[in-house]
Design an enzyme around this catalytic site. Structure first.
Site, PDB file in Angstrom:
ATOM      1  CB  SER A  20      18.919  35.541  -1.314  1.00  0.00           C
ATOM      2  OG  SER A  20      18.773  36.089  -2.598  1.00  0.00           O
ATOM      3  CE  LYS A  57      24.142  34.419  -0.843  1.00  0.00           C
ATOM      4  NZ  LYS A  57      22.895  35.229  -0.754  1.00  0.00           N
ATOM      5  CB  SER A  74      21.424  34.321  -4.158  1.00  0.00           C
ATOM      6  OG  SER A  74      21.491  35.140  -2.993  1.00  0.00           O
ATOM      7  CG  LEU A 101      25.126  36.630  -5.061  1.00  0.00           C
ATOM      8  CD1 LEU A 101      26.385  37.082  -5.794  1.00  0.00           C
ATOM      9  CD2 LEU A 101      25.280  36.936  -3.581  1.00  0.00           C
TER      10      LEU A 101
END
Length: 540
Positions: free
Chosen positions: A236, A136, A212, A186
């Protein structure tokens, strides 16, 4: 935002330039790509023969452990594997917009080093030797940018050092080659920002890829990555996993090293704690990732990591499993309900002890309490980052407004409010403990969301994932079945069977705090039951 447009344009040109010319897709393909089309990235790749047979074999035929084995036993080289996954990731980027930073050239050099190391010493560099692992955008990789979707961060310098987890991955022989897209702040479940734009779902481009860690979800699902790494503070990792049809795991916070990870929030938050975890295409790869990282004693590199090494937990032949069919205020859409009921039946047929849980504390109350914690930053730091870049907030922030979810009009808090929230959390956790004690649960299975992936900017509040962040319970996602308009035709407010037809469905597996290894074990056991059951299920 006009003054920032040149910086954004430069950033996008730089990203595009990192894709080798031979891998740039023809205009005939690119012209089909937009966020409103129902086409599948998989279908486009097959129809236009974007990958060779060998590239397809390398990227689709293995899990991470099998690929690692073939590399260290000499059936594949690290460079072969790296080039195949980089090409597939380049295609994934052009079809789904999943990437932020691309560093293929550095990855090729790393792969050559690993091949030379294996030839010279006749042993692997580590447990991840030769595996291309994506991360990420929040993770700092030395020499790469970390913009995390904020226009104002385009002026920030390149990372001067790695996040500790990156050092752990490299020490185990991983190849880093790509960082992936996230949403502005986020804090939403749709990965879109004003720098890189929107990530699309590879199964159907008109559907959300989740957030996210949405770029990770899309990339891993498309098989452009053998293992991906995300963060999770409200769902997320799990939301992108269920949206894109991958496996995902949110550990207990601080089991995995989280130091020097950029989230755009205010340091020192007394609220929910973000957790680092993997996304993969098999349940056993979730275990493989966590076992490797935790066996590397990450607390010696990162003070955020707890000094708790990997514990081997043997598989149980009979699990005690709770099944929770959802909160009355957030009823499940037909495909999700069908997946849960089907999983329940399969587990019962396999001889596991299954309990239908009807006395869980209100998830709606838990959502409101979790939202309150997100409001304790009176400076509203993420919003300040947005304003510093002269940006407009993205549409998806409307449905994740903590003040709206918490039912609070004046979100300004005192120390007493934090104390009161902690008191409420203790009481809420005790109610959940009553469920665990009553049924002597190993794990609870429940929905990951009331819906599958839906149209962009419609995900809604992550009630069925943020609860477990609030309680700091480990939780995984198992992809299971798909939405089918011929089977899921019930009328439901907000549900359109035609729109989500073919979208992946999933179940969530939850365990008690610090029972990460037990949850991973149960995830593998349950996943095998579900896969075996499908093999013997009569075709409809």
């Amino acid at each position: 935002m006009a003054g920032w447009n040149a910086l954004i344009a430069d950033k996008l040109r730089d990203r595009a330039s990192k894709i080798p010319p031979d891998w740039v897709l023809p205009e005939a393909v690119l012209s089909q790509i937009n966020q409103d089309t129902d086409i599948s990235a998989f279908d486009i790749s097959r129809r236009h023969r974007l990958l060779t047979r060998e590239e397809i074999r390398i990227t689709e035929s293995y899990d991470a452990q099998g690929l690692h084995r073939d590399i260290i036993e000499g059936r594949l080289t690290s460079l072969q594997v790296c080039k195949a996954f980089c090409k597939r990731a380049a295609i994934a980027q052009q079809l789904t917009n999943c990437a932020t930073e691309i560093f293929f050239a550095e990855a090729f050099e790393r792969a050559k080093f690993l091949d030379n190391y294996l030839a010279k010493y006749n042993r692997p560099y580590g447990s991840f030797h030769g595996l291309p692992i994506s991360v990420k955008d929040s993770f700092n990789v030395k020499g790469q940018a970390t913009t995390i979707g904020f226009v104002s961060f385009l002026k920030e310098p390149l990372a001067a050092e790695n996040s500790p987890l990156i050092d752990v991955l490299l020490a185990n022989g991983a190849i880093l080659y790509l960082k992936t897209n996230i949403p502005q702040t986020l804090l939403t479940m749709d990965s879109v920002n004003n720098v890189f734009g929107r990530t699309l779902n590879p199964h159907k481009l008109s559907l959300s890829a989740g957030g996210s860690s949405g770029g990770e979800g899309a990339l891993v699902a498309f098989r452009g990555s053998i293992l991906g790494v995300g963060t999770d503070i409200g769902g997320s990792i799990r939301a992108p996993s269920l949206c894109n049809g991958t496996y995902g795991f949110k550990p207990t916070a601080d089991r995995m090293p989280h130091g020097n990870v950029e989230l755009g929030d205010r340091p020192g938050s007394p609220g929910l704690i973000s957790a680092v975890g993997p996304l993969a295409n098999s349940a056993s790869d979730l275990t493989f990732f966590c076992r490797t990282v935790l066996s590397s004693e990450p607390w010696r590199l990162d003070s955020t990591a707890l000094g708790i090494g990997w514990r081997h937990v043997p598989p149980k032949k009979r699990l005690s499993i709770g099944v929770y069919m959802g909160d009355k205020d957030f009823p499940l859409f037909p495909p999700v309900k069908r997946a849960l009921k089907s999983a329940q039946a399969a587990l019962e047929r396999a001889g596991h002890t299954v309990h239908l849980v009807t006395n869980a504390p209100s998830f709606h109350d838990g959502l409101k309490l979790a939202a309150r914690y997100f409001l304790f930053d009176n400076k509203q730091t993420p919003l300040q980052h947005v304003l510093e870049g002269d940006e407009q907030p993205i549409k998806a922030l409307e449905y994740t407004s903590p003040a709206t979810l918490a039912g609070i009009q004046d979100p300004t808090f005192t120390l007493d409010d934090i104390w009161n929230a902690n008191t409420s959390l203790i009481a809420y956790r005790e109610k959940m403990a009553e469920v665990w004690r009553q049924y002597k649960l190993d794990v609870l299975i429940c929905p990951g969301h009331w819906s599958t992936a839906g149209p962009h900017d419609t995900y809604g509040p992550p009630i069925y994932t943020v609860i477990w962040n609030l309680l700091n319970f480990p939780a995984s996602i198992i992809p299971y079945l798909k939405a089918d308009k011929s089977l899921d035709s019930d009328i439901c407010d907000g549900y359109n069977p035609d729109v989500v037809d073919g979208a992946p469905t999933a179940i969530q597996v939850v365990g008690w705090r610090f029972q990460d290894e037990e949850v991973l074990m149960a995830t593998e056991v349950i996943d095998k039951v579900l896969r075996d059951d499908l093999k013997f299920e009569p075709k409809l």
